[in-house]
Design a protein around this motif. Structure first.
Motif, mmCIF file in Angstrom:
data_model
loop_
_atom_site.group_PDB
_atom_site.id
_atom_site.type_symbol
_atom_site.label_atom_id
_atom_site.label_comp_id
_atom_site.label_asym_id
_atom_site.label_seq_id
_atom_site.Cartn_x
_atom_site.Cartn_y
_atom_site.Cartn_z
ATOM 1 N N HIS A 1 41.770 -14.119 56.816
ATOM 2 C CA HIS A 1 41.261 -13.312 57.929
ATOM 3 C C HIS A 1 42.383 -12.774 58.802
ATOM 4 N N ARG A 2 43.484 -13.494 58.871
ATOM 5 C CA ARG A 2 44.596 -13.072 59.739
ATOM 6 C C ARG A 2 45.670 -12.457 58.846
ATOM 7 N N ASP B 1 45.841 -23.792 59.064
ATOM 8 C CA ASP B 1 45.653 -25.241 59.138
ATOM 9 C C ASP B 1 44.164 -25.586 59.154
ATOM 10 N N GLY B 2 43.355 -24.735 59.805
ATOM 11 C CA GLY B 2 41.921 -25.010 59.869
ATOM 12 C C GLY B 2 41.279 -24.933 58.498
ATOM 13 N N ALA B 3 41.662 -23.928 57.728
ATOM 14 C CA ALA B 3 41.077 -23.743 56.402
ATOM 15 C C ALA B 3 41.380 -24.921 55.494
HETATM 16 C C1 LIG Z 1 34.126 -20.447 55.327
HETATM 17 C C2 LIG Z 1 34.388 -19.979 56.703
HETATM 18 N N1 LIG Z 1 34.059 -20.770 57.756
HETATM 19 C C3 LIG Z 1 34.269 -20.348 59.027
HETATM 20 C C4 LIG Z 1 34.804 -19.116 59.263
HETATM 21 C C5 LIG Z 1 34.958 -18.609 60.704
HETATM 22 N N2 LIG Z 1 36.389 -18.634 61.069
HETATM 23 C C6 LIG Z 1 37.171 -17.556 60.938
HETATM 24 S S1 LIG Z 1 38.747 -17.869 61.334
HETATM 25 C C7 LIG Z 1 38.391 -19.461 61.741
HETATM 26 C C8 LIG Z 1 39.481 -20.377 62.160
HETATM 27 C C9 LIG Z 1 40.478 -20.523 61.072
HETATM 28 O O1 LIG Z 1 41.521 -21.363 61.452
HETATM 29 P P1 LIG Z 1 42.821 -21.457 60.586
HETATM 30 O O2 LIG Z 1 42.461 -21.644 59.158
HETATM 31 O O3 LIG Z 1 43.695 -22.476 61.181
HETATM 32 O O4 LIG Z 1 43.461 -20.019 60.659
HETATM 33 P P2 LIG Z 1 44.007 -19.300 61.982
HETATM 34 O O5 LIG Z 1 42.855 -18.562 62.553
HETATM 35 O O6 LIG Z 1 44.513 -20.349 62.862
HETATM 36 O O7 LIG Z 1 45.028 -18.376 61.472
HETATM 37 C C10 LIG Z 1 37.054 -19.715 61.568
HETATM 38 C C11 LIG Z 1 36.400 -21.000 61.838
HETATM 39 C C12 LIG Z 1 35.120 -18.319 58.139
HETATM 40 N N3 LIG Z 1 35.604 -17.088 58.265
HETATM 41 N N4 LIG Z 1 34.936 -18.774 56.891
#
Ligand SMILES: Cc1ncc(C[n+]2csc(CCOP(=O)(O)OP(=O)(O)O)c2C)c(N)n1
Ligand SMILES: [Mg+2]
Lengths: 291, 382, 334
Positions: A63-64, A140-142
């Motif tokens: 996403h980023r 880190d969240g993923a």
């Molecule tokens: C399967 C899934 N769950 C939840 C989301 C919603 N979501 C988008 S970004 C995000 C946080 C992601 O955190 P991280 O992986 O640490 O990446 P960062 O945003 O810190 O770059 C969430 C919960 C998503 N896009 N996909």
């Protein structure tokens, strides 16, 4: 060495200016949906991607992903058009910010979901015997998504040229990493037999060098590797959704990867690069009649 | 402790196997790993071996197919060990109960239901024959009833705007002196072309009484004499209680050439392109839509609605406010109670009786009595 | 005369021989085991580098296959039991089907093969027909050949013609069935329909118009030889339509033949409620408004978990008797 740094710095500046522009356009109502900027994490994108060979290596992003995309393709126009929802965007306006593809670059909006796909691409690269490497970025969240661990197992099992890059910015949307993880992330790929290197994610030169070394090694002996980049998200998660204290954020300002590069580079070079990039952005905006 | 011999899983795609033969007789001594029986799937035949030493008890006959896990035998560890109680896996059955020799096909049964054919009678008439759809269709009550074919139908239109000229008045003799006669008299008081000249009734008590100024002059037999004396032109029957009576009265006089007339209330609305026989009494407020065919001797009480292109046989009586939708077919001698409602295209067989208030949504076989207010199947259970 | 299983095995062999881009991944697919239902038996011996036995990671291997598909391969994933496709749903729905749609110039020729259906006593989590969960997904096709089709031919057609994801459903009870291609008992016509796949058309009569049009797919075919014969003896004329493409469905062809009968029964093994049948029915109502003699009758399995015990399972699953009763019911409508 400085020549490398100039090149890396220029890419970081371009990404920074591009994304600051996006936030502005968002405020002005030109963008739909959401944008996730990588402000503060440009070194990760630039350091890793600059060490790749965009002809034979592939990149799966998340996403980023604007930074990853621009570092990989340098296609500011195509990306802006896509984010603006124009037919002439790289995905015809269907993808928007999170769903990008040109040539060897793929991004998608499902956290962790691209990791098995990158693993499959690594398998295809292994079968094709062209020494290509499949790189995948995750946050880190993923790293709490189960399918990642299925993928690491297969990548290790089949000795696939998969490079997992974890951008550990210590937060996922609003949740600090210590509320999401019961153990250190870097230990996990290791548990699958995948060598993992933890690097300062705001030092673009170090990242670049480490990636080069890792990638060279992977091309010689096919196997999977992981790089964990410790970094910090200076911007909001997407737009206007940051609940961290300003003191916390400003304490990280000095560690801004751009500023760190600037301390090494001659001021003249810095100014030159900044002007160059700003001009490029302005020209782009003019061509869209956005200024 | 003995051991049960179960039908093994021989192939992932076969859930059962056939017991081909026992290799040892019941009670024989067998030793461990010795083949004891042969079982077979579509793909292969396999020996089943004893897992322990002991005495074979055959629990399943050869030649049959058993599902995996079915206990086909037992190896007793001692000669007198009993076969333990165990819960047998029931072989699958979907409980299809077939009658031994069906007299008719299911299609014939369904059609008979739909067309009002008495299958039991039909089967009795054709012993030893499997009744099929063709035979049912061939005997289905011709909804264009037999009598309707014989009826001399004439075009009748009785639009309320019509004004008759009064040059010649038809003299009508009324059969039956009770309420129905009063209806006729009331109707005729508005009709200029017809005039009641008298009433016949078999009840002597009514003789020499008058109804709305018209005298009861004798029993039904008198009609023959009056006809010979040319005292009247046509008859109308107000007998409705017993349809058989109504039929016999009509037939008795028509057979000797005494004609019946149609009496239609001035405010009844018989639309264009209707055809009818004779002897029909159509009371106030009735509506006979375009294209309707009406046989002979029907009684339509007040407010009977018959929608377009419906076909009514003969000798039917309709209670007040009964409504038939379009293209309904009614055979002969059908009796409708009050306020019956009939859906379009419904067919009603001969001599059926439909009780008041019934809503007909399906065909009614001949000789049916329909009593419940809603005879429709609301939902079919699966 | 080959069985459904043999036909499928042969089809895969031919496919692997003719196209070196085809790769199969799945759990326990290597010889001598050859897959839980033996569909891949012999394949890994013949093509050792292109048959990959995988860890037990359904989502992961689906993703791996998608990666291969994006890079020019034609991956076939065997999911051991169709019930486990739920684990692959994210990769199929949010990845494989999205790429060809949202990316420019991308194809994703992923084939997900899986046995579905009950009747084998595998119990609640190994007996379902979950294909309805994947219906109506853009860029996703569901193909479910019956034993009146040739599954081996169909999978080759998919591999050579399709550029986007396909879920290929094999009913467990069909594997051992002999293909009914030249059956003399029931005249069979295989017609290529508007989806490019074949609809099997069966009639249990020679002359006249059908009383009922029976629509089904996949494993429903196993009931038909007996059922249609039985109904023929009762003078009930059935036209049975078995499309192998269940999404998209050849609605024009179905409507064309169903109109002849005016009475329609749709049979399906999945559990009652929001079924394939209901989707077809709504389209048929639209197509045949005014031409139907009675409401369309849908027959499914009961809405409950599928038990292991043989009689209990039989009570829950759709049966030939359920279909027969539905047929009698629609004919009984006046
Ligand atoms: C399967 C899934 N769950 C939840 C989301 C919603 N979501 C988008 S970004 C995000 C946080 C992601 O955190 P991280 O992986 O640490 O990446 P960062 O945003 O810190 O770059 C969430 C919960 C998503 N896009 N996909
Ligand atoms: Mg993060």
């Amino acid at each position: 060495m400085n020549a490398d740094l100039e090149m890396l710095y220029e890419k970081m500046v371009l990404i920074r200016l591009f994304e600051e522009t996006l936030l502005k356009l968002f405020s002005l109502g030109h963008l739909r949906g959401t944008v996730h900027t990588c402000i503060g994490q440009e070194a990760c994108a630039v350091g890793i991607v600059s060490a790749l060979d965009s002809k034979r290596d592939t990149l799966c992003s998340n996403h980023r992903g604007h930074g990853h995309f621009l570092a990989f393709t340098d296609n500011t126009d195509g990306l802006l058009k896509e984010i603006l929802g124009l037919k002439s965007g790289i995905c015809g306006g269907k993808g928007g910010s999170q769903h990008l593809h040109v040539n060897n670059f793929y991004s998608n909006g499902i956290l962790g979901g691209m990791v098995p796909i990158a693993t499959g691409i690594a398998l295809s690269q292994k079968l094709a015997e062209e020494n290509g490497i499949s790189v995948v970025f995750v946050g880190d969240g993923a790293m709490s998504e189960g399918v990642i661990y299925e993928s690491l197992n297969m990548a290790a099992l089949w000795k696939l040229p998969l490079l997992l890059v974890i951008e550990h910015n210590q937060i996922a949307q609003s949740t600090p990493w210590n509320l999401e993880h019961g153990s250190a992330i870097e230990g996990r790929p290791v548990a699958f037999g995948i060598p993992t290197e933890t690097i300062d994610g705001n030092d673009v030169q170090t990242i670049y060098a480490a990636t080069k070394k890792t990638v060279d090694d992977m091309r010689k002996n096919a196997h999977s590797r992981c790089l964990l980049l410790k970094t910090y998200r200076l911007g909001p998660h997407s737009k206007g959704d940051d609940y961290r204290s300003t003191t916390e954020i400003s304490s990280h300002q000095m560690n801004d990867p751009l500023k760190r590069a600037e301390t090494v580079l001659p001021e003249k070079v810095v100014m030159g690069i900044k002007t160059l990039c700003q001009t490029r952005i302005n020209q782009m905006l003019e061509s869209f009649s956005l200024i | 402790m003995g051991m049960i011999i179960k039908m093994p899983l021989l192939n992932i795609n076969d859930e059962s196997a056939t017991l081909v033969r026992w290799l040892h007789s019941d009670g024989a001594r067998v030793s461990q790993n010795e083949p004891i029986c042969v079982v077979e799937t579509t793909k292969s035949a396999v020996d089943i071996c004893a897992e322990i030493d002991g005495f074979l008890r055959q629990l399943a006959p050869v030649g049959s197919t058993y599902i995996t896990g079915y206990a086909i035998g037992f190896i007793a560890s001692s000669i007198d060990e009993l076969v333990p109680n165990f819960e047998h896996i029931e072989p699958y059955s979907n409980n299809i109960v077939e009658s031994t020799s069906p007299k008719w096909t299911k299609k014939a049964q369904i059609l008979a239901n739909r067309l009002g054919v008495d299958l039991i009678a039909l089967a009795a008439a054709h012993p030893g024959v499997l009744i099929g759809e063709e035979l049912v269709k061939s005997v289905a009550p011709s909804i264009e009833s037999e009598s309707l074919r014989a009826v001399n139908l004439t075009a009748v239109t009785h639009l309320p705007i019509t004004h008759a000229n009064d040059t010649h008045q038809e003299r009508v003799l009324i059969l039956g002196g009770s309420g129905g006669a009063a209806l006729v008299l009331d109707i005729l008081s508005d009709v200029l072309t017809q005039q009641a000249i008298g009433i016949l009734d078999n009840n002597p008590k009514l003789f020499n009484t008058t109804l709305m100024g018209v005298p009861v002059i004798g029993g039904f037999d008198l009609a023959i004499q009056l006809w010979q004396e040319k005292k009247f032109d046509t008859l109308i029957s107000t007998v409705v209680k017993d349809i058989a009576d109504r039929v016999s009265i009509f037939e008795r006089f028509t057979q000797i050439g005494i004609p019946f007339t149609n009496i239609i209330a001035a405010n009844a609305n018989v639309r264009r392109d209707c055809r009818m026989g004779t002897g029909n009494l159509i009371v106030h407020g009735s509506y006979i839509a375009t294209g309707v065919t009406l046989g002979n001797n029907n009684f339509l009480a007040a407010g009977t609605y018959i929608e377009h292109h419906s076909i009514i046989g003969s000798h039917c009586t309709f209670g007040p406010r009964t409504s038939l939708s379009g293209r309904v077919k009614v055979a002969d001698r059908v009796k409708f109670g009050t306020h019956v409602a009939v859906e379009p295209f419904i067919e009603i067989g001969t001599e059926s009786v439909i009780a008041s208030g019934v809503v007909l949504t399906s065909h009614i076989p001949s000789y049916s009595i329909v009593k419940n207010a809603s005879n429709s199947v609301i939902r079919h259970a699966r | 005369m080959s069985t459904y299983l043999q036909n499928l095995q042969n089809g895969l062999f031919e496919l692997f021989s003719n196209n070196s881009r085809v790769i199969l991944l799945g759990e326990d697919v290597l010889d001598p085991y050859g897959g839980a239902f033996k569909v891949t038996a012999g394949l890994s011996t013949q093509f050792p580098n292109r048959v990959l036995t995988t860890p037990i990671s359904e989502a992961g291997i689906t993703g791996v296959a998608i990666g291969l598909a994006l890079r020019g391969y034609i991956p076939i994933v065997e999911i051991m039991f169709g019930d486990f496709l739920t684990l692959c749903a994210d990769q199929i729905i949010n990845h494989a089907t999205k790429f060809p749609n949202m990316y420019r110039d991308v194809t994703c020729p992923l084939i997900m093969r899986s046995p579905m259906g009950g009747g084998r006593g595998y119990g609640p989590t190994h007996s379902q027909s979950l294909e309805k969960m994947f219906l109506g997904i853009p860029e996703l096709k569901l193909i479910a050949p019956s034993h009146y089709h040739q599954p081996g031919q169909t999978i080759q057609h998919i591999a050579t013609q399709e550029i986007n994801p396909v879920i290929f459903i094999e009913h467990k009870l069909l594997y051992r069935e002999t293909l009914q291609l030249n059956s003399e008992a029931l005249p069979l016509i295989l017609k290529t329909d508007e989806t490019g796949y074949q609809t099997a058309i069966l009639r249990n009569y020679d002359v006249g118009i059908p009383d009922v049009c029976l629509i089904g797919y996949g494993g429903i075919s196993r009931f038909l030889p007996e059922l249609l014969k039985k109904l023929a003896a009762e003078e009930i004329r059935i036209i049975a339509l078995l499309p192998e493409s269940i999404d998209p469905v050849p609605i024009e062809m179905l409507a064309h033949f169903a109109a002849e009968a005016g009475r329609i029964v749709i049979a399906e093994e999945s559990t009652e409620g929001f079924t394939w049948a209901s989707g077809i029915a709504s389209q048929l109502y639209e197509n045949l408004w005014g031409k139907l003699h009675c409401p369309i009758k849908m027959v499914t399995s009961a809405r409950c978990a599928i038990p292991t015990a043989i009689q209990q399972e039989a009570d829950v699953l759709i049966s030939s008797l359920n279909i027969e009763n539905a047929i009698l019911e629609v004919i009984s409508w006046a």
